[in-house]
Design a protein around this motif. Structure first.
Motif, short mmCIF file in Angstrom:
data_model
loop_
_atom_site.label_atom_id
_atom_site.label_comp_id
_atom_site.label_asym_id
_atom_site.label_seq_id
_atom_site.Cartn_x
_atom_site.Cartn_y
_atom_site.Cartn_z
N CYS A 163 -8.56 -20.28 103.81
CA CYS A 163 -7.59 -19.54 103.03
C CYS A 163 -6.46 -20.44 102.46
CB CYS A 163 -6.86 -18.60 103.77
SG CYS A 163 -8.13 -17.17 104.47
N PHE A 164 -5.94 -21.48 103.15
CA PHE A 164 -4.86 -22.07 102.79
C PHE A 164 -5.46 -23.04 101.47
CE2 PHE A 164 -1.91 -20.98 105.80
CZ PHE A 164 -2.75 -20.71 106.79
N GLU A 201 7.26 -19.40 100.58
CA GLU A 201 6.48 -19.23 102.00
C GLU A 201 7.47 -19.00 103.15
OE1 GLU A 201 4.03 -22.87 102.53
OE2 GLU A 201 2.65 -22.29 100.77
N THR A 257 -4.14 -14.23 105.22
CA THR A 257 -3.26 -15.07 104.14
C THR A 257 -2.57 -14.19 103.20
OG1 THR A 257 -4.90 -16.72 104.61
CG2 THR A 257 -3.42 -16.95 102.60
N GLN A 287 0.08 -14.57 99.91
CA GLN A 287 0.78 -15.15 98.67
C GLN A 287 2.01 -14.68 98.50
OE1 GLN A 287 -2.64 -15.73 95.98
NE2 GLN A 287 -3.30 -17.31 96.99
N TYR A 303 -8.03 -12.54 102.70
CA TYR A 303 -8.75 -13.61 103.46
C TYR A 303 -9.87 -14.37 102.80
CZ TYR A 303 -7.56 -9.97 106.93
OH TYR A 303 -6.65 -9.13 107.81
#
Length: 338
Positions: free
Chosen positions: A10-11, A59, A70, A72, A105
């Motif tokens: 995900c990152f 973040e 995850t 954003q 995800y």
């Protein structure tokens, strides 16, 4: 059913997004009538991966746990607008601001499968919290005032889990974001913010020079930052403090996890629950020093029973790593302190 790849991917997907032109509609952000689709606001251009170049990505050093999704996060400031801040580093945004948070995800394609995007819109009448659910083809997201459930399968730490991911309804959004009688942002506290794009931190700190004197909060999962006490309290502040605060929805509990506690009892140490019953599991104290297995806090955070689990919204799984931190914290407390 959404079949998803390992969590770490995900990152990569989060970094690989591309910026879209500036199509944000200031009129839609501040309109009395809430937009029925996310595209009406102009934050994205055809997909969640194409954000407007006017959005500021950010973040959190210690984020809220949400079933290993995850997230954003973006800020939108209208042209020429400035932010201010209170003495505790909480950013204060002008009318016309939007705070945007997408949840997803890892997808089979290697990208990020975005399920929902929640927005906080700062209108002249105050903040409004709205959930938008993305269509199957990813072309747009529709307003879901009543929330919904989405079946999701994901892998984390070598374990595959299947859940009914919960998109909150409008009232549930309000429950977490309510301070006194007003909806307010939760996450944007300067000491807990990081900005991945070069120049954004400097741009905001120039608006409020006093922010540069505030030291970053310890990350909850960093071995080289802060003490065990620092990290545990920060974890509780982010995950529980928005409700367990003097002006939060759980203020009548007398348990204050937002950093305002001025005594061990207000933090839960040696504190008996206001109302006994099934949720307390016949345990005596919110935090029993030196005894995590006898602490109501741990028992409720390890439960997924809707009548017991805490936090009661936003999760259907147990955050094993977070609860492990709290177990270590409680185990390290001298038993005689209560």
């Amino acid at each position: 059913m959404r079949l998803l790849l390992p969590f770490l991917a995900c990152f990569v997907a989060a970094v690989a997004t591309s910026a879209a032109p500036d199509n944000v509609s200031d009129a839609a952000v501040t309109a009395t009538l809430n937009p029925s689709t996310l595209s009406d606001l102009g934050f994205f251009d055809g997909s969640a991966a194409k954000q407007s170049n006017r959005l500021i990505p950010y973040e959190l050093r210690t984020p809220l746990f949400s079933d290993y999704a995850t997230k954003q996060r973006f800020m939108y400031l209208p042209a020429g607008a400035s932010v201010t801040a209170d003495k505790d580093g909480r950013l204060i945004f002008p009318v016309g601001t939007a705070l945007i948070k997408s949840f997803g995800y890892a997808a089979a394609s290697g990208g990020l499968d975005i399920i929902e995007t929640r927005v906080l819109l700062h209108k002249a009448s105050g903040w409004v919290a709205l959930p938008y659910v993305w269509r199957a083809d990813g072309s747009d997201a529709d307003l879901r005032i009543g929330g919904t459930r989405v079946p999701v399968t994901f892998e984390h730490a070598g374990t595959t889990s299947s859940i009914n991911y919960g998109v909150p309804n409008k009232n549930q959004c309000k429950q977490c974001h309510l301070v006194a009688n007003d909806i307010m942002p939760i996450g944007p506290v300067w000491q807990n913010l990081e900005f991945p794009r070069k120049g954004d931190r400097q741009r905001l700190s120039k608006m409020v020079p006093s922010l540069t004197r505030l030291q970053p909060f310890a990350r909850w999962d960093a071995s080289d930052e802060g003490t065990l006490d620092d990290k545990a309290k920060q974890y509780l502040k982010v995950n529980c403090g928005h409700c367990h605060a003097p002006q939060g929805s759980a203020s009548n509990s007398g348990l204050f996890l937002d950093g305002s506690a001025r005594s061990p009892v207000a933090l839960g140490i040696g504190k008996r629950p206001v109302a006994a019953g099934r949720a307390s599991g016949d345990l005596d104290f919110i935090i029993a020093p030196g005894r995590p297995d006898q602490s109501i806090l741990v028992a409720r955070m390890e439960s997924t029973d809707p009548g017991i689990a805490m936090p009661e919204l936003g999760r259907s799984t147990v955050h094993k790593e977070g609860v492990g931190l709290l177990r270590d914290w409680i185990a390290a407390m001298p038993q005689e302190s209560h």
